[in-house]
Enzyme design. Structure first.
Site, PDB file in Angstrom:
ATOM      1  N   GLN A 166       7.159   3.876   4.001  1.00 17.23           N
ATOM      2  CA  GLN A 166       5.751   3.492   4.006  1.00 17.23           C
ATOM      3  C   GLN A 166       5.515   2.212   4.818  1.00 17.23           C
ATOM      4  O   GLN A 166       4.476   2.059   5.457  1.00 17.23           O
ATOM      5  CB  GLN A 166       5.283   3.293   2.550  1.00 17.23           C
ATOM      6  N   LYS A 187       0.850  -1.192   0.000  1.00 19.49           N
ATOM      7  CA  LYS A 187       0.000   0.000   0.000  1.00 19.49           C
ATOM      8  C   LYS A 187       0.877   1.229   0.000  1.00 19.49           C
ATOM      9  O   LYS A 187       1.817   1.324   0.798  1.00 19.49           O
ATOM     10  CB  LYS A 187      -0.891  -0.003   1.261  1.00 19.49           C
ATOM     11  N   ASN A 235      -2.102  19.159  -1.552  1.00 20.14           N
ATOM     12  CA  ASN A 235      -3.143  18.542  -0.728  1.00 20.14           C
ATOM     13  C   ASN A 235      -2.813  18.559   0.763  1.00 20.14           C
ATOM     14  O   ASN A 235      -3.652  18.931   1.594  1.00 20.14           O
ATOM     15  CB  ASN A 235      -3.355  17.108  -1.239  1.00 20.14           C
ATOM     16  N   LYS A 264       5.286   3.384   8.460  1.00 20.60           N
ATOM     17  CA  LYS A 264       4.132   4.265   8.615  1.00 20.60           C
ATOM     18  C   LYS A 264       2.841   3.438   8.624  1.00 20.60           C
ATOM     19  O   LYS A 264       1.979   3.596   9.485  1.00 20.60           O
ATOM     20  CB  LYS A 264       4.106   5.256   7.445  1.00 20.60           C
ATOM     21  N   LYS A 320       5.405   1.748  -2.990  1.00 16.67           N
ATOM     22  CA  LYS A 320       5.345   3.097  -3.555  1.00 16.67           C
ATOM     23  C   LYS A 320       5.645   3.014  -5.033  1.00 16.67           C
ATOM     24  O   LYS A 320       6.350   2.105  -5.472  1.00 16.67           O
ATOM     25  CB  LYS A 320       6.389   3.999  -2.883  1.00 16.67           C
ATOM     26  N   SER A 374      -6.908   5.802   3.639  1.00 12.10           N
ATOM     27  CA  SER A 374      -6.953   4.918   2.469  1.00 12.10           C
ATOM     28  C   SER A 374      -7.367   3.512   2.894  1.00 12.10           C
ATOM     29  O   SER A 374      -8.138   2.836   2.204  1.00 12.10           O
ATOM     30  CB  SER A 374      -5.581   4.849   1.796  1.00 12.10           C
ATOM     31  N   THR A 391      -4.620  13.543   5.244  1.00 12.62           N
ATOM     32  CA  THR A 391      -3.199  13.687   5.605  1.00 12.62           C
ATOM     33  C   THR A 391      -2.988  14.990   6.388  1.00 12.62           C
ATOM     34  O   THR A 391      -2.377  15.001   7.462  1.00 12.62           O
ATOM     35  CB  THR A 391      -2.293  13.658   4.361  1.00 12.62           C
ATOM     36  N   GLY A 443      -2.623   8.254  -4.324  1.00 11.34           N
ATOM     37  CA  GLY A 443      -1.949   9.457  -4.789  1.00 11.34           C
ATOM     38  C   GLY A 443      -0.733   9.808  -3.959  1.00 11.34           C
ATOM     39  O   GLY A 443      -0.473   9.231  -2.906  1.00 11.34           O
ATOM     40  N   ASP A 444       0.028  10.756  -4.457  1.00  7.44           N
ATOM     41  CA  ASP A 444       1.143  11.391  -3.756  1.00  7.44           C
ATOM     42  C   ASP A 444       1.369  12.682  -4.557  1.00  7.44           C
ATOM     43  O   ASP A 444       0.439  13.136  -5.254  1.00  7.44           O
ATOM     44  CB  ASP A 444       2.380  10.469  -3.741  1.00  7.44           C
TER      45      ASP A 444
HETATM   46  N1  GLU Z   1       1.149   9.044  -0.519  1.00  6.99           N
HETATM   47  C1  GLU Z   1       0.587   9.028   0.806  1.00  6.99           C
HETATM   48  C2  GLU Z   1       1.663   8.714   1.813  1.00  6.99           C
HETATM   49  O1  GLU Z   1       2.788   9.149   1.669  1.00  6.99           O
HETATM   50  C3  GLU Z   1      -0.660   8.171   0.909  1.00  6.99           C
HETATM   51  C4  GLU Z   1      -0.542   6.770   0.428  1.00  6.99           C
HETATM   52  C5  GLU Z   1      -1.858   5.997   0.372  1.00  6.99           C
HETATM   53  O2  GLU Z   1      -2.906   6.558   0.689  1.00  6.99           O
HETATM   54  O3  GLU Z   1      -1.780   4.817   0.031  1.00  6.99           O
HETATM   55  O4  GLU Z   1       1.450   8.093   2.815  1.00  6.99           O
END
Ligand code: GLU
Length: 445
Positions: free
Chosen positions: A111, A90, A241, A114, A126, A377, A210, A165-166
């Site tokens: 990630q 994810k 965002n 996190k 990612k 998410s 976020t 997204g990012d």
């Molecule tokens: N890109 C965001 C992050 O850095 C969200 C990733 C997601 O929602 O999967 O955590």
């Protein structure tokens, strides 16, 4: 670091040369985990660190597409499926000219921890491309997204890997990507992407999550001192965002954000950033922060300048990696900043973190402070899997609970490791232990 850890790090440098961002992210985690890693024999015996820093799978591919003049353009696409111990990979997709394998690997690595901290069943991944959506027409963005998904579709799925997204990937891009996936797969698999529009499987509150989560986290940190964000002034970098919704939440809670920025420079608005105007310029017009300053009475555009010299109480870097260096943190300290919380991923350089720690500022790493986005998410995935759509207040309440849990997990873990109040040690160690213990239970994988 201890010699055994240095040896693992040296090996990682050899295996991943010319990947400075990835090396930086690995070093940061290893340094803050030193006491934990040395105390856990089982981690050493099962080479857990060596395994965790090696992605399970790395996908790189050509993305060929045609621009509005029918000229053939070529970009590179990436998806790093880093760790699936806790659930499907994810993590977001970043479309920006600065994207390299190193950038996507550092993001995927962070990630993992996190996502573990959110307490939800999601692994880490990612992806992205060096494609630059700025200055492209909607049609060009669509054709690029379709070409990108043509290859990416082979590797993703609601139970396999769930992109979102990012930077450079928002509602428009997710729409085009989803439409193309549906065409290729011949099925409406809502849970294959998150950050979808609310009308067709998106979660209410995901857009805001976020930035909202970041300010909730900062508020939790201040609450430990019997304080809150109410009445505080904040400098915020970025204007996408994360920055937009951090500012919105800060204002809801009685604080005031006085800056935004982009690659052209920054804006200082002593009256407080007008969020509706910011949304109009960024989301509707896809414009620059200079345009914000041009129409806002007391706002000043500072070409080529960062925001960190502006006096305030809180600093929320919400732009990109390594945007804050040691000198910036010295300036913040000088101007009375008491708290720095990372809205972006790895915005502080290692030197900047060191200065923040030595000056006794409260510091929250992105892994903890910006986890609200990916956590929501996961809430979107839950809604998709159960064919439900929850009301906005239900989602926001869950987000608030998740941010509180992450906050207390960081503090208790830091305390247990003899680093009281150190959110970086707490976040890295708690995330790492969750994944490492599960990996050991799953065998040599
Ligand atoms: N890109 C965001 C992050 O850095 C969200 C990733 C997601 O929602 O999967 O955590």
């Amino acid at each position: 670091m201890d010699a055994r850890l240095e040896a693992v790090y040296e090996e990682a440098l050899k295996r991943n040369p010319t990947q400075p961002e990835f090396q930086q992210a690995v070093r940061e985690v290893m340094e803050s985990l030193e006491p934990l890693l040395l105390s856990r024999r089982d981690y050493q015996d099962s080479a857990i660190l060596e395994r965790i820093i090696e992605p399970e799978r790395q996908i790189m591919f050509r993305v060929a597409w045609q621009d509005d003049d029918n000229k053939v353009r070529v970009n590179r696409g990436y998806r790093i499926q880093f760790n699936s111990t806790l659930g499907p990979y994810k993590g977001g997709l970043r479309f920006h000219p600065s994207v390299t394998l190193s950038v996507i690997k550092f993001l995927g690595f962070e990630q993992i921890f996190k996502n573990a901290l959110t307490g939800q069943g999601i692994g880490g991944g990612k992806g992205g491309s060096d494609f630059d959506p700025h200055g492209k027409s909607d049609d060009e963005v669509m054709r690029f997204c379709q070409a990108f998904m043509m290859e990416l579709s082979r590797h993703i799925g609601a139970d396999v890997d769930v992109p979102a997204g990012d930077i450079g990937v928002g509602a428009r891009e997710i729409g085009y990507l989803f439409g193309q996936y549906k065409r290729i797969a011949n099925r409406n698999e809502a849970g294959v992407l998150t950050g979808k529009a609310v009308g067709w499987g998106g979660s209410l509150g995901r857009t805001e999550a976020t930035g909202y989560g970041l300010v909730m986290f900062a508020n939790n940190m201040l609450a430990e001192r019997g304080d809150s964000v109410e009445g505080k002034t904040a400098i915020v970098s970025g204007s996408g965002n994360v920055a937009t919704y951090a500012i919105e939440k800060l204002h809801q809670l009685g604080g005031k954000a006085v800056s935004i920025s982009d690659s052209g420079g920054s804006v200082y608005d002593p009256d407080g950033i007008d969020v509706d105007l910011l949304k109009l310029i960024k989301e509707v017009r896809r414009g620059r922060v200079a345009e914000y300053a041009a129409v806002r009475p007391n706002a000043e555009f500072r070409a080529g300048q960062k925001v960190w010299e502006i006096p305030a109480d809180l600093a929320l870097p919400c732009a990109t990696q390594n945007e804050v260096d040691a000198n910036d943190v010295r300036a913040m300290h000088h101007h009375g900043i008491e708290l720095v919380a990372e809205g972006a991923n790895m915005p502080l350089t290692p030197g900047a973190i060191e200065v923040a720690e030595n000056s006794k500022m409260l510091f929250a790493p992105g892994k903890a402070a910006n986890a609200g986005g990916v956590a929501t998410s996961a809430l979107e995935m839950q809604q998709n899997a159960s064919l439900q759509a929850w009301p906005a207040d239900v989602v926001e309440e869950k987000l608030e609970g998740i941010m509180e849990d992450i906050h207390s997990t960081c503090l208790t873990t830091a305390e247990e490791l003899d680093a009281p109040g150190n959110y970086m040690v707490g976040a890295n160690a708690a995330g790492f232990m969750k994944v490492a213990d599960a990996m050991i239970q799953q065998g040599v994988v």
